[in-house]
Design an enzyme around this catalytic site. Structure first.
Site, PDB file in Angstrom:
ATOM      1  N   GLY A   9      36.993  28.047  43.573  1.00  0.00           N
ATOM      2  CA  GLY A   9      38.206  28.587  42.962  1.00  0.00           C
ATOM      3  C   GLY A   9      39.431  27.851  43.458  1.00  0.00           C
ATOM      4  O   GLY A   9      40.489  28.452  43.636  1.00  0.00           O
ATOM      5  N   SER A  11      41.412  25.434  42.198  1.00  0.00           N
ATOM      6  CA  SER A  11      42.405  24.801  41.335  1.00  0.00           C
ATOM      7  C   SER A  11      43.567  25.719  40.959  1.00  0.00           C
ATOM      8  O   SER A  11      44.466  25.320  40.223  1.00  0.00           O
ATOM      9  CB  SER A  11      41.735  24.280  40.061  1.00  0.00           C
ATOM     10  N   ARG A  12      43.555  26.930  41.473  1.00  0.00           N
ATOM     11  CA  ARG A  12      44.650  27.876  41.151  1.00  0.00           C
ATOM     12  C   ARG A  12      44.773  28.913  42.259  1.00  0.00           C
ATOM     13  O   ARG A  12      43.892  29.068  43.102  1.00  0.00           O
ATOM     14  CB  ARG A  12      44.377  28.568  39.812  1.00  0.00           C
ATOM     15  N   ASN A  87      36.230  30.948  48.419  1.00  0.00           N
ATOM     16  CA  ASN A  87      37.440  31.621  47.959  1.00  0.00           C
ATOM     17  C   ASN A  87      37.293  32.233  46.568  1.00  0.00           C
ATOM     18  O   ASN A  87      37.943  33.229  46.263  1.00  0.00           O
ATOM     19  CB  ASN A  87      38.600  30.622  47.948  1.00  0.00           C
ATOM     20  N   SER A 147      39.575  40.048  51.419  1.00  0.00           N
ATOM     21  CA  SER A 147      40.753  40.791  50.973  1.00  0.00           C
ATOM     22  C   SER A 147      40.934  42.001  51.876  1.00  0.00           C
ATOM     23  O   SER A 147      39.968  42.481  52.486  1.00  0.00           O
ATOM     24  CB  SER A 147      40.553  41.260  49.525  1.00  0.00           C
ATOM     25  N   TYR A 160      35.139  45.796  43.261  1.00  0.00           N
ATOM     26  CA  TYR A 160      35.859  44.723  43.954  1.00  0.00           C
ATOM     27  C   TYR A 160      35.904  45.004  45.454  1.00  0.00           C
ATOM     28  O   TYR A 160      35.616  44.125  46.273  1.00  0.00           O
ATOM     29  CB  TYR A 160      37.280  44.603  43.395  1.00  0.00           C
TER      30      TYR A 160
END
Length: 256
Positions: A9, A11-12, A87, A147, A160
């Site tokens: 993940g 690239s953003r 990530n 998180s 999540y």
């Protein structure tokens, strides 16, 4: 010789924040994602401005064949991997109360957020062990980005929270298993970070920050995570395997 890092993940959002800081620190980079190469190429070109070699290792980490493809792409390009940053993750497509949540969305979140990193770590950990046996001075580590939801309950996105709690245990498990090979495993628990994932709740959290949600009254930024990941990746935390660094502006500090 430049060290290499794979950021899933990457690239953003938080992943790119980590990639940017690692590029500044002199790492070559492999960014993983599911978007087409052409949409990621400008990002790779930007990272190359720091002197980094930057490649795209496309693939969905929830799929076994894709994980192998990611591994093969990275090792083919660099011959080794010094840092794996787990990530990549998704929020549930629909936020539903746990009394109404669907199995379909639960499975989707779990496969990407928990199963994917678990088995991608297995692939690269075995490779790192071989590298360590060939060269005991070989420097490597694994960084899991979870998180605050690993410990803070949100009943409208239970899948999540459970996935991130699972990553927290995976950090402990991998650190315990890889300790004999001197491969540290770390965890970063971000708080409320300004990314495309949180763009839809900007007004909500602007108000909460003003009302004292966290000690530092601002959004977290991807570079805040990137700086901590860079400290881990560059060996600045050599005696802290299995540990968690909260990057949440003090949000989880209990206060009266």
């Amino acid at each position: 010789m430049r060290k290499t890092a794979l950021i899933t993940g990457g690239s953003r959002g938080i992943g790119f924040g980590i990639a940017l800081e690692l590029a500044k620190a002199g790492f070559n980079l492999a960014l993983n994602g599911v978007r087409p190469q052409k949409t990621v190429q400008p990002i790779l070109d930007g990272l190359k401005m720091f002197g980094a070699k930057a490649i795209y290792a496309q693939g969905n980490i929830s799929k076994k064949d894709d994980r192998q493809k990611i591994f093969d792409t990275v090792i083919s390009a660099f011959g080794q991997l010094n840092v794996l940053v787990n990530n990549a993750g998704v929020a549930p497509r629909e936020r539903k109360d746990i009394l109404e949540a669907s199995e379909e969305i639960y499975d989707e979140v779990m496969e990407i957020n928990l199963k994917g990193p678990y088995f991608l770590t297995q692939l690269f950990a075995n490779h790192m062990i071989l590298q360590k046996k060939e060269d005991p001075e070989f420097s490597c580590c694994i960084i899991n980005v979870s998180s605050v939801s690993a410990t803070v309950a949100s009943v409208n996105r239970g899948e999540y929270c459970i996935s991130k709690a699972g990553i927290a245990m995976a950090t402990k498990l991998w650190s315990a298993r890889l300790g004999e090979f001197d491969i540290p495993v770390y965890e970063i628990q971000p708080g409320i970070i300004k990314t495309d994932m949180t763009s839809g709740v900007t007004e909500k959290y602007d108000k909460l920050f003003e009302e004292g949600l966290s000690i530092q009254k601002r959004w977290g930024l991807p570079e805040d995570i990137g700086k901590v990941a860079t400290a881990m990746a560059t060996g600045m935390m050599p005696y802290s395997t299995g540990q968690v660094v909260l990057v949440d502006g003090g949000m989880t500090v209990q206060r009266l």
